[in-house]
Design a protein around this motif. Structure first.
Motif, mmCIF file in Angstrom:
data_model
loop_
_atom_site.group_PDB
_atom_site.id
_atom_site.type_symbol
_atom_site.label_atom_id
_atom_site.label_comp_id
_atom_site.label_asym_id
_atom_site.label_seq_id
_atom_site.Cartn_x
_atom_site.Cartn_y
_atom_site.Cartn_z
ATOM 1 N N VAL A 67 0.820 -1.218 0.000
ATOM 2 C CA VAL A 67 0.000 0.000 0.000
ATOM 3 C C VAL A 67 0.852 1.266 0.000
ATOM 4 O O VAL A 67 0.631 2.161 -0.813
ATOM 5 N N PRO A 68 1.867 1.390 0.885
ATOM 6 C CA PRO A 68 2.726 2.589 0.819
ATOM 7 C C PRO A 68 3.432 2.754 -0.523
ATOM 8 O O PRO A 68 3.596 3.878 -1.008
ATOM 9 N N ALA A 69 3.841 1.637 -1.138
ATOM 10 C CA ALA A 69 4.511 1.721 -2.432
ATOM 11 C C ALA A 69 3.571 2.274 -3.501
ATOM 12 O O ALA A 69 3.970 3.114 -4.322
ATOM 13 N N VAL A 70 2.318 1.808 -3.492
ATOM 14 C CA VAL A 70 1.340 2.311 -4.460
ATOM 15 C C VAL A 70 1.064 3.793 -4.232
ATOM 16 O O VAL A 70 0.959 4.585 -5.182
ATOM 17 N N LEU A 71 0.946 4.197 -2.982
ATOM 18 C CA LEU A 71 0.691 5.604 -2.658
ATOM 19 C C LEU A 71 1.852 6.496 -3.096
ATOM 20 O O LEU A 71 1.640 7.567 -3.669
ATOM 21 N N LEU A 72 3.076 6.056 -2.843
ATOM 22 C CA LEU A 72 4.242 6.837 -3.274
ATOM 23 C C LEU A 72 4.308 6.916 -4.791
ATOM 24 O O LEU A 72 4.642 7.973 -5.357
ATOM 25 N N HIS A 73 3.992 5.809 -5.459
ATOM 26 C CA HIS A 73 3.974 5.813 -6.929
ATOM 27 C C HIS A 73 2.936 6.796 -7.454
ATOM 28 O O HIS A 73 3.185 7.522 -8.423
ATOM 29 N N THR A 74 1.783 6.848 -6.798
ATOM 30 C CA THR A 74 0.723 7.770 -7.214
ATOM 31 C C THR A 74 1.152 9.211 -7.016
ATOM 32 O O THR A 74 0.888 10.069 -7.860
ATOM 33 N N ILE A 75 1.808 9.499 -5.897
ATOM 34 C CA ILE A 75 2.288 10.856 -5.625
ATOM 35 C C ILE A 75 3.274 11.288 -6.705
ATOM 36 O O ILE A 75 3.206 12.407 -7.225
ATOM 37 N N ASN A 76 4.187 10.392 -7.057
ATOM 38 C CA ASN A 76 5.199 10.726 -8.065
ATOM 39 C C ASN A 76 4.589 10.816 -9.465
ATOM 40 O O ASN A 76 4.925 11.713 -10.247
ATOM 41 N N ARG A 77 3.688 9.894 -9.781
ATOM 42 C CA ARG A 77 3.122 9.856 -11.136
ATOM 43 C C ARG A 77 2.240 11.065 -11.420
ATOM 44 O O ARG A 77 2.248 11.601 -12.527
ATOM 45 N N ASN A 78 1.477 11.480 -10.431
ATOM 46 C CA ASN A 78 0.563 12.601 -10.619
ATOM 47 C C ASN A 78 1.155 13.939 -10.208
ATOM 48 O O ASN A 78 0.455 14.951 -10.243
ATOM 49 N N HIS A 79 2.428 13.921 -9.793
ATOM 50 C CA HIS A 79 3.119 15.162 -9.406
ATOM 51 C C HIS A 79 2.318 15.931 -8.348
ATOM 52 O O HIS A 79 2.153 17.148 -8.435
#
Length: 209
Positions: A67-79
């Motif tokens: 879950v934290p990995a997906v959230l961090l990926h979302t933060i980075n992907r969507n800037h």
């Protein structure tokens, strides 16, 4: 030992109330996953090996890593910007969170049940109500997802309290937890994130038919 871990869990809620960065929220959720893993190891000593391994994988691998990995990926992907942009000042949030914890403790004291583990009850109810408050007090849609994850962690704490007596209940809770989390993370974050790159709930007022 379990009580100490749950007290640390409550402290993560207080820290989350004053944190100002999205990445800090993600780290707190990861820490909560580790704490739930420790609670499961200490609490579920009477559960059979298969059910115990299943629960430990869900708390450690899913809540602490996936879950934290997906959230961090979302933060980075969507800037998404780093600032959490709460509606209320951090000091006010801290006071409200402290009141939630105190209120949960008073509620536990009012319940006269010898089978009630008050520490589990206080931690679970505090997390559930804090998650609701967190959702209501944050602007960004991704913060709302994190608030929902805190609520799920509270439900998990409540399930762990009765895990030895009702293993089927906690297994069903684990499966529901994973299903709901994947649904929220997969559909909500990816689809909404494609529309609102720096998602703020105030942007939803601009939606039209």
């Amino acid at each position: 030992m379990t009580d100490i871990v749950l007290i640390v869990f409550l402290m993560t809620l207080l820290y989350m109330a004053i944190a100002n960065r999205m990445r800090s929220y993600v780290k707190i959720l990861a820490v909560q996953g580790v704490l739930l893993f420790v609670v499961a190891v200490l609490q579920l000593k009477e559960m059979n090996a298969f059910n115990l391994v299943w629960i430990l994988l869900e708390t450690l691998a899913f809540k602490s890593v996936a879950v934290p990995a997906v959230l961090l990926h979302t933060i980075n992907r969507n800037h998404i910007t780093r600032e959490a942009e709460p509606f209320l000042p951090h000091f006010v949030s801290l006071i409200i969170t402290a009141l939630i914890v105190v209120g949960s403790f008073l509620l536990a004291e009012m319940i006269n049940d010898s089978f009630l583990d008050k520490t589990f009850f206080v931690a679970a109810v505090s997390a559930i109500f804090f998650g609701l408050y967190f959702i209501a007090s944050r602007r960004k849609l991704l913060s709302h997802v994190m608030g929902y994850m805190v609520i799920e962690n509270g439900v998990t704490v409540l399930a762990l309290a009765v895990g030895n007596e009702m293993p089927l209940l906690i297994n069903l809770g684990v499966m529901l937890d994973i299903f709901a989390s994947v649904l929220i993370l997969g559909i909500f974050i990816n689809k909404i994130g494609d529309v609102f790159r720096d998602a703020d709930v105030e942007d939803l007022t601009e939606l039209k038919d």
